[in-house]
Scaffold this active site. Structure first.
Site, short mmCIF file in Angstrom:
data_model
loop_
_atom_site.label_atom_id
_atom_site.label_comp_id
_atom_site.label_asym_id
_atom_site.label_seq_id
_atom_site.Cartn_x
_atom_site.Cartn_y
_atom_site.Cartn_z
N CYS A 25 0.82 -1.20 0.00
CA CYS A 25 0.00 0.00 0.00
C CYS A 25 0.86 1.26 0.00
O CYS A 25 1.85 1.35 0.72
CB CYS A 25 -0.93 0.01 1.21
SG CYS A 25 -2.28 -1.17 1.07
N ALA A 62 -3.18 -3.54 -2.38
CA ALA A 62 -4.54 -3.87 -1.97
C ALA A 62 -5.51 -2.80 -2.46
O ALA A 62 -5.42 -1.64 -2.07
CB ALA A 62 -4.60 -3.98 -0.45
N TYR A 186 -7.00 -9.19 7.40
CA TYR A 186 -8.09 -8.48 6.75
C TYR A 186 -9.29 -9.41 6.61
O TYR A 186 -9.27 -10.54 7.08
CB TYR A 186 -7.60 -7.87 5.44
CG TYR A 186 -6.49 -6.87 5.68
CD1 TYR A 186 -6.68 -5.78 6.53
CD2 TYR A 186 -5.22 -7.02 5.12
CE1 TYR A 186 -5.66 -4.87 6.79
CE2 TYR A 186 -4.20 -6.13 5.37
CZ TYR A 186 -4.42 -5.05 6.22
OH TYR A 186 -3.41 -4.16 6.49
N GLY A 328 9.40 -7.39 -1.65
CA GLY A 328 8.71 -6.18 -1.24
C GLY A 328 9.65 -5.03 -0.97
O GLY A 328 9.92 -4.20 -1.83
#
Length: 359
Positions: A25, A62, A186, A328
């Site tokens: 994000c 996301a 989530y 990442g």
């Protein structure tokens, strides 16, 4: 040839190498107005740089299937056509560099309505564009987060439909891979784990009931996502709890079921659903979970977790622990990581003509 630079085909989509970018994000979308949730210049520059750097697959962060599904008011969304159209600039550029564009479809559940991470990530209310989070059960993530509203069966079904609608828009926006976010505490992860799912109806209690929502989402997305394009599922392989949580054994069992429902690859991460857990990390610390799924099920897997150097990534793929690696933080630090790895390992990777002097 280096295993890391072998193309990889799922259904009819061929990814040029095994160096992939996971969803991360950026908290950089407009929180209100006509461009709410739509990608902007920052998102284009961010993803374009990694594509020009040779990354084989980029999974956009996301992206919420509904306004209340965002983690923060600054998250991307794909619940309307304006947002979908704004993604086309990004997907078009990624394809022009030989990168496959993917998107993660998400609903944040009880961890919704928080501020940007670099300002502390605390929950925010209506005065800061916030809203009331929802979840399978009225159980707060931690002492800071509000108690979420328990979803009714009718509301659950509306969210399933939202995932399908988002997948349709993702296809129109030019994405070639769709990933369903079932990890990191989530909404889908909240349903899977008995730590967060205390329901007593058809969506709670037994393992079969707790996976029901996830499978309904998968079926709804697979029904609208073309048969020639792959569908991924991101999972937290364990809650890292000694008792009362989702386990690695559950993940192996569930992976086989997801494969039977048309999921083509499991993106294996861990954690995020239990606030009290402290995870001991280290290089490749999550890779064994991916390796176990690959060894014990027919499901292809991608591995994550402090994968930072070329030789390490090469061994993971060459040894059969995973079919690809997702980098990442390393890709945040070095957008051209794939090109550096190619020089080190003797592989071949895309370099833009404008950068020919760098070869």
């Amino acid at each position: 040839m280096s295993a890391l630079f072998e193309p990889y085909t799922l259904r009819e989509v061929t990814i040029p190498n095994r160096i992939w970018m996971p969803p991360m994000c950026q908290y950089s979308a407009a929180p209100e107005g006509p461009s709410v949730g739509a990608p902007a210049d920052w998102h284009f520059a961010h993803y374009a740089a990694r594509a020009a750097g040779g990354t084989g697959l980029i999974i956009v962060e996301a992206t919420a299937v509904s306004p209340e599904g965002r983690i923060s008011p600054y998250d991307l969304g794909i619940w309307n056509d304006t947002q979908a159209e704004a993604f086309r600039r990004i997907t078009g550029f990624l394809r022009s560099q030989g990168t496959v564009p993917g998107i993660q479809l998400a609903h944040s559940g009880r961890k919704a309505s928080t501020d940007r991470t670099w300002t502390g990530g605390a929950p925010v209310g209506p005065e800061a564009h916030g809203w009331q989070p929802v979840a399978p059960s009225p159980v707060a993530f931690d002492d800071r987060h509000p108690v979420p509203s328990e979803l009714t069966v009718e509301e659950i079904q509306r969210i399933v439909a939202r995932f399908a609608d988002a997948a349709r828009r993702a296809l129109a926006a030019g994405f070639e891979v769709a990933e369903i976010h079932g990890a990191h505490g989530y909404l889908i992860n909240e349903f899977l784990s008995p730590h967060s799912n205390h329901r007593t109806d058809a969506y709670g209690g037994s393992y079969e009931n707790r996976v029901r929502f996830a499978l309904e989402v998968v079926d709804a997305v697979r029904a609208v996502w073309p048969q020639d394009k792959p569908l991924f599922f991101r999972i937290s392989a364990t809650d890292w709890l000694e008792d009362g949580g989702w386990t690695a054994d559950d993940t192996v069992r569930f992976a086989a079921e997801l494969h039977a429902h048309g999921v083509d690859l499991l993106d294996v991460s861990t954690g995020g659903n239990a606030s009290s857990v402290r995870i001991r990390t280290g290089p490749g610390y999550q890779v064994p979970f991916a390796a176990r799924v690959k060894a014990e099920t027919p499901m292809p897997v991608a591995a994550v977790g402090l994968i930072t150097d070329a030789e390490q990534a090469e061994k993971i793929v060459a040894n059969g622990e995973a079919d690809a690696v997702l980098l990442g933080r390393e890709l945040l630090r070095t957008p051209t990581w794939a090109q550096h790895a190619a020089r080190e390992l003797g592989g071949s990777v895309h370099v833009p003509e404008q950068y020919h002097r760098s070869v």
